[in-house]
Motif scaffolding. Structure first.
Motif, PDB file in Angstrom:
ATOM      1  N   ARG A  92      44.846  24.889  45.494  1.00 44.57           N
ATOM      2  CA  ARG A  92      44.775  25.788  46.644  1.00 44.57           C
ATOM      3  C   ARG A  92      45.759  26.945  46.494  1.00 44.57           C
ATOM      4  NH1 ARG A  92      41.695  23.991  51.075  1.00 44.57           N
ATOM      5  NH2 ARG A  92      42.650  25.687  52.270  1.00 44.57           N
ATOM      6  N   ALA A  93      46.945  26.658  46.002  1.00 52.69           N
ATOM      7  CA  ALA A  93      47.928  27.719  45.804  1.00 52.69           C
ATOM      8  C   ALA A  93      47.435  28.729  44.768  1.00 52.69           C
ATOM      9  CB  ALA A  93      49.264  27.123  45.375  1.00 52.69           C
ATOM     10  N   ALA A  94      46.821  28.232  43.704  1.00 49.06           N
ATOM     11  CA  ALA A  94      46.316  29.121  42.660  1.00 49.06           C
ATOM     12  C   ALA A  94      45.181  29.998  43.183  1.00 49.06           C
ATOM     13  CB  ALA A  94      45.843  28.304  41.467  1.00 49.06           C
ATOM     14  N   VAL A  95      44.289  29.414  43.996  1.00 51.45           N
ATOM     15  CA  VAL A  95      43.162  30.176  44.547  1.00 51.45           C
ATOM     16  C   VAL A  95      43.659  31.216  45.543  1.00 51.45           C
ATOM     17  CG1 VAL A  95      41.086  30.004  45.977  1.00 51.45           C
ATOM     18  CG2 VAL A  95      41.471  28.356  44.132  1.00 51.45           C
ATOM     19  N   GLU A  96      44.668  30.874  46.332  1.00 53.72           N
ATOM     20  CA  GLU A  96      45.224  31.839  47.270  1.00 53.72           C
ATOM     21  C   GLU A  96      45.878  33.010  46.541  1.00 53.72           C
ATOM     22  OE1 GLU A  96      47.842  29.759  49.887  1.00 53.72           O
ATOM     23  OE2 GLU A  96      46.232  28.525  50.767  1.00 53.72           O
ATOM     24  N   GLU A  97      46.509  32.701  45.428  1.00 60.75           N
ATOM     25  CA  GLU A  97      47.166  33.748  44.645  1.00 60.75           C
ATOM     26  C   GLU A  97      46.144  34.631  43.929  1.00 60.75           C
ATOM     27  OE1 GLU A  97      50.284  34.146  40.878  1.00 60.75           O
ATOM     28  OE2 GLU A  97      50.169  32.281  42.023  1.00 60.75           O
ATOM     29  N   ASP A  98      45.065  34.031  43.443  1.00 59.48           N
ATOM     30  CA  ASP A  98      44.044  34.778  42.712  1.00 59.48           C
ATOM     31  C   ASP A  98      42.665  34.227  43.084  1.00 59.48           C
ATOM     32  OD1 ASP A  98      42.432  36.172  40.996  1.00 59.48           O
ATOM     33  OD2 ASP A  98      43.253  35.315  39.148  1.00 59.48           O
ATOM     34  N   PRO A  99      42.050  34.749  44.154  1.00 62.34           N
ATOM     35  CA  PRO A  99      40.754  34.224  44.614  1.00 62.34           C
ATOM     36  C   PRO A  99      39.655  34.293  43.568  1.00 62.34           C
ATOM     37  CG  PRO A  99      41.758  35.643  46.287  1.00 62.34           C
ATOM     38  CD  PRO A  99      42.579  35.802  45.038  1.00 62.34           C
ATOM     39  N   SER A 100      39.813  35.115  42.560  1.00 59.28           N
ATOM     40  CA  SER A 100      38.758  35.249  41.558  1.00 59.28           C
ATOM     41  C   SER A 100      38.566  33.985  40.728  1.00 59.28           C
ATOM     42  CB  SER A 100      39.064  36.426  40.627  1.00 59.28           C
ATOM     43  OG  SER A 100      40.201  36.160  39.804  1.00 59.28           O
ATOM     44  N   VAL A 101      39.549  33.081  40.716  1.00 55.52           N
ATOM     45  CA  VAL A 101      39.418  31.860  39.910  1.00 55.52           C
ATOM     46  C   VAL A 101      38.555  30.811  40.600  1.00 55.52           C
ATOM     47  CG1 VAL A 101      41.700  32.257  38.902  1.00 55.52           C
ATOM     48  CG2 VAL A 101      41.473  30.667  40.814  1.00 55.52           C
ATOM     49  N   ALA A 102      38.286  30.995  41.904  1.00 52.01           N
ATOM     50  CA  ALA A 102      37.583  29.958  42.668  1.00 52.01           C
ATOM     51  C   ALA A 102      36.193  29.676  42.116  1.00 52.01           C
ATOM     52  CB  ALA A 102      37.502  30.359  44.140  1.00 52.01           C
ATOM     53  N   GLY A 103      35.432  30.735  41.802  1.00 49.80           N
ATOM     54  CA  GLY A 103      34.078  30.540  41.305  1.00 49.80           C
ATOM     55  C   GLY A 103      34.054  29.779  39.997  1.00 49.80           C
ATOM     56  N   ARG A 104      34.945  30.138  39.084  1.00 51.34           N
ATOM     57  CA  ARG A 104      34.991  29.453  37.787  1.00 51.34           C
ATOM     58  C   ARG A 104      35.362  27.989  37.958  1.00 51.34           C
ATOM     59  NH1 ARG A 104      39.207  28.386  34.660  1.00 51.34           N
ATOM     60  NH2 ARG A 104      40.579  29.867  35.731  1.00 51.34           N
ATOM     61  N   LEU A 105      36.331  27.716  38.832  1.00 53.78           N
ATOM     62  CA  LEU A 105      36.752  26.336  39.046  1.00 53.78           C
ATOM     63  C   LEU A 105      35.660  25.511  39.730  1.00 53.78           C
ATOM     64  CD1 LEU A 105      40.467  26.875  40.124  1.00 53.78           C
ATOM     65  CD2 LEU A 105      39.604  26.152  37.882  1.00 53.78           C
ATOM     66  N   ALA A 106      34.905  26.141  40.624  1.00 54.42           N
ATOM     67  CA  ALA A 106      33.806  25.425  41.283  1.00 54.42           C
ATOM     68  C   ALA A 106      32.726  25.055  40.262  1.00 54.42           C
ATOM     69  CB  ALA A 106      33.210  26.279  42.397  1.00 54.42           C
ATOM     70  N   LEU A 107      32.429  25.971  39.345  1.00 57.71           N
ATOM     71  CA  LEU A 107      31.460  25.669  38.281  1.00 57.71           C
ATOM     72  C   LEU A 107      31.952  24.522  37.405  1.00 57.71           C
ATOM     73  CD1 LEU A 107      30.337  29.247  37.138  1.00 57.71           C
ATOM     74  CD2 LEU A 107      28.923  27.517  38.271  1.00 57.71           C
ATOM     75  N   TRP A 108      33.240  24.527  37.102  1.00 60.04           N
ATOM     76  CA  TRP A 108      33.837  23.460  36.309  1.00 60.04           C
ATOM     77  C   TRP A 108      33.694  22.115  37.018  1.00 60.04           C
ATOM     78  CZ3 TRP A 108      35.260  21.692  31.874  1.00 60.04           C
ATOM     79  CH2 TRP A 108      36.276  20.731  31.746  1.00 60.04           C
TER      80      TRP A 108
END
Length: 221
Positions: free
Chosen positions: A147-163
């Motif tokens: 959650r901290a990483a996604v808040e810092e850089d929302p662009s990673v959320a899509g890639r992590l969801a696919l993972w």
């Protein structure tokens, strides 16, 4: 539901403890390797402690297998190939991928084993399975980090969801393989669930729990 009795119950119990035991061994290896992806020593130490927990759980499972008259190595052997295949196909490349793998992959497995444990006839075995499942420290740590990483850089959320979706697909694929090869364990799940409707409800609960984990991470399911 209380334990289910049938002619193959002991074989099913040995299978269940065997897959759990191999899971703890490979979990130790995986967490020790993932710790090296940590961005700092504090986070590396957290994963190292979790890896140590896996080995303690392995020892508990090995002792119980011995008590049942089963050689731990023999009991684990049928599950080595499918579990290695899963982890080989889902090796994380980053710290966050490793955390999501532990949270999502281990979470699905834990939910399933928790359900199956209720079908075991011996209270000692039901308690042991519950004891060796991952505790909330693992989940809380992963959720906070992601959650901290996604808040810092929302662009990673899509890639992590696919993972995460890839992890789920691989996990169910290997679970189907184990079910096809370990008849006694499959029969225990079928008997414990009651009928096809019960199995359907079990998988609904697994799916619902996975959705809740994804929501906790702040990722789309």
């Amino acid at each position: 539901m209380s334990g289910v009795e049938n002619a193959d119950t002991k074989t099913a119990v040995i299978d269940l403890l065997g897959v759990l035991a191999y899971g703890t061994l490979i979990g130790f290896d995986r967490m020790a390797a993932d710790a090296r992806l940590a961005p700092d020593l504090r986070r590396r130490a957290v994963l190292a402690v979790m890896a140590a927990d896996e080995m303690r759980n392995y020892e508990l499972l090995a002792v119980r297998l011995d008590e049942l008259g089963a050689d731990p190595e023999t009991a684990m052997a049928p599950f080595a190939e499918p579990l290695e295949a899963f982890h080989g196909a889902t090796a994380p490349r980053t710290w966050l991928e490793g955390l999501i793998k532990a949270y999502v992959g281990d979470g699905i497995a834990d939910d399933f084993y928790r359900e199956v444990a209720e079908f075991l006839p011996e209270e000692a075995d039901r308690t042991l399975v519950q004891q060796v499942l991952h505790d909330t420290r693992h989940a809380d740590f992963a959720v906070a980090e992601v959650r901290a990483a996604v808040e810092e850089d929302p662009s990673v959320a899509g890639r992590l969801a696919l993972w995460a979706r890839r992890l789920v697909g691989e996990a169910f694929s290997q679970a189907q393989r184990v079910a096809a090869e370990r008849e006694a364990l499959t029969d225990l799940v079928v008997a414990g669930s009651g009928d096809i409707t019960g199995i359907g409800e079990l998988f609904k609960r697994l799916t619902s729990a996975h959705s809740a984990r994804m929501k906790a991470l702040g990722l789309s399911n």
